[in-house]
Design a protein around this motif. Structure first.
Motif, mmCIF file in Angstrom:
data_model
loop_
_atom_site.group_PDB
_atom_site.id
_atom_site.type_symbol
_atom_site.label_atom_id
_atom_site.label_comp_id
_atom_site.label_asym_id
_atom_site.label_seq_id
_atom_site.Cartn_x
_atom_site.Cartn_y
_atom_site.Cartn_z
ATOM 1 N N THR A 154 -3.839 40.653 -14.389
ATOM 2 C CA THR A 154 -5.258 40.781 -14.494
ATOM 3 C C THR A 154 -5.741 39.583 -13.797
ATOM 4 O OG1 THR A 154 -5.164 41.660 -16.942
ATOM 5 C CG2 THR A 154 -7.126 40.593 -16.108
ATOM 6 N N GLY A 155 -5.066 38.603 -13.689
ATOM 7 C CA GLY A 155 -5.628 37.507 -12.733
ATOM 8 C C GLY A 155 -5.668 37.927 -11.259
ATOM 9 N N VAL A 156 -4.623 38.713 -10.976
ATOM 10 C CA VAL A 156 -4.583 39.024 -9.365
ATOM 11 C C VAL A 156 -5.709 39.987 -9.287
ATOM 12 C CG1 VAL A 156 -3.246 40.705 -7.749
ATOM 13 C CG2 VAL A 156 -2.249 38.952 -9.110
ATOM 14 N N ALA A 157 -5.758 41.169 -10.094
ATOM 15 C CA ALA A 157 -6.796 42.152 -10.088
ATOM 16 C C ALA A 157 -8.520 41.398 -9.897
ATOM 17 C CB ALA A 157 -6.812 43.139 -11.179
ATOM 18 N N THR A 158 -8.409 40.532 -10.950
ATOM 19 C CA THR A 158 -9.756 39.768 -10.893
ATOM 20 C C THR A 158 -10.097 39.132 -9.643
ATOM 21 O OG1 THR A 158 -9.453 39.825 -13.270
ATOM 22 C CG2 THR A 158 -11.144 38.080 -12.383
ATOM 23 N N ALA A 159 -9.179 38.400 -9.123
ATOM 24 C CA ALA A 159 -9.079 37.568 -7.733
ATOM 25 C C ALA A 159 -9.580 38.931 -6.647
ATOM 26 C CB ALA A 159 -7.986 36.824 -7.539
#
Length: 282
Positions: A113-118
Motif C-alpha cells: 500500500t505504501g508503494v501504491a500510494t507513493a
C-alpha cells in the motif's frame, strides 16, 4: 480500474517463505500457550490513514496458507483509494490461525500500500501530460514481484523485472565497451529481433550519436534538467521512446512531465516508500 490478479501459485512460494521465517522452528508459541485451540474470532484489517490500497491478494493468501479454513472477505480491492478507519478485509475462524498469520499479512499489505500510494502521488502530478510513471529494479530483494504489482495498483507502469527482460545499456556499459557507437553497433549485430534496446545518455551530444547510429528503441535521458529534456524531446522528434530519470520526486516530476517525455522512471517508488499503517483488530 480493475487490475488483474497474479495467480496465487506465483505468489505462494514467497508468502510461504515469509510465514516460515516468522513461525520459526516451534511455531507461534505465544498463541499456542495462551489461546484456546477452539477459540474463534472475527478480525478486521483496518486502514489507519488515507491511502491507495495494495497487497490484499497477498494478505489473504498469507491467512489461507496458515489455515485454509479461515474465511477471508476483502472489502477494498487492490488499486482502490481508502480513508482512515476503512475496513479493508475481514478474517473469520480460528483465533490462533488469525494471530499466527497477522504479521506477515500486515507486512505485505502495509508495504505494498505504501508503494501504491507513493506511485499515485507521482501519477497525479503528471495529469494533463502524456508522461507515464514507471518503476525500476531498485526493489527490496525478494519482494520485486509484489512491489512492481503495487506500482500498477498506484496507476504506474512497470520497467524491467530482471536483467533478462530487455537490453538496457547504462553509462558503465558504455564506458566498458568503448562508447555509445560501439554498444549500439554491438546490440544491432547480436540482439534478437524480439528484444527491445534502451540506452542511457547524459548529454545531447550522446543523444545525437544514438539517433545517428540507430538501433535503440528507447533512450533514457539521465539526470537532465527540464530545459535540456525539452531539447532532447525535440531532437528525438518521436523517432524513439523517451524516458526521463534521476531525482524524480513530487517536487520535480511535474516539470519533467511537462517537457514531453514518454516515461518518467523513479527508483524511489520501491526503495524509499513509506509503509502505510494498517492494523488488525479483533
Amino acid at each position: 480500474m480493475t487490475y488483474p490478479a497474479l495467480p496465487d501459485m506465483i505468489l505462494e512460494p514467497m508468502v510461504r517463505s515469509a510465514l516460515m521465517e516468522d513461525l520459526g522452528a516451534n511455531g507461534d508459541i505465544t498463541t499456542l500457550t495462551v489461546i484456546p485451540a477452539d477459540a474463534t474470532y472475527s478480525a478486521r484489517l483496518n486502514a489507519r490513514e488515507d491511502a491507495v490500497v495494495s497487497g490484499m491478494q497477498v494478505a489473504a493468501l498469507a491467512f489461507r496458507l496458515v489455515d485454509s479454513a479461515l474465511r477471508v472477505t476483502t472489502h477494498a480491492a487492490d488499486g482502490q483509494r481508502c480513508s482512515k478507519g476503512d475496513t479493508l478485509m475481514e478474517i473469520e475462524g480460528s483465533a490462533a490461525s488469525i494471530l499466527s498469520g497477522e504479521r506477515v499479512a500486515l507486512n505485505y499489505a502495509g508495504r505494498m500500500t505504501g508503494v501504491a500510494t507513493a506511485t499515485a502521488a507521482l501519477v497525479a502530478e503528471t495529469k494533463g501530460t502524456k508522461a507515464r510513471i514507471t518503476c525500476t529494479r531498485k526493489t527490496t530483494p525478494g519482494l520485486r514481484i509484489v512491489e512492481k504489482q503495487a506500482v500498477l495498483h498506484g496507476g504506474g507502469f512497470n520497467h524491467r523485472f530482471s536483467l533478462s527482460d530487455a537490453i538496457l545499456i547504462k553509462d558503465n556499459h558504455i564506458a566498458a565497451a568503448g562508447g555509445v557507437r560501439a554498444v549500439l553497433e554491438a546490440s544491432k549485430a547480436r540482439a534478437s529481433h524480439m528484444m527491445k534496446v534502451e540506452i542511457e545518455v547524459d548529454t545531447l551530444d550522446q543523444l545525437a550519436v544514438v539517433l545517428e547510429v540507430g538501433g535503440a528503441d528507447v533512450v533514457l535521458l539521465d539526470n537532465m534538467p527540464p530545459e535540456m529534456l525539452k531539447q532532447a524531446v525535440a531532437l528525438v522528434d518521436g523517432r524513439i521512446v523517451t524516458e526521463a530519470s534521476g531525482n524524480i520526486n513530487r517536487n520535480t516530476v511535474a516539470a519533467v512531465a511537462a517537457t514531453g517525455v514518454d516515461y518518467i522512471s523513479s527508483g524511489a517508488l520501491t526503495h524509499s516508500y513509506r509503509t502505510i499503517d494498517i492494523g488488525l483488530d479483533f
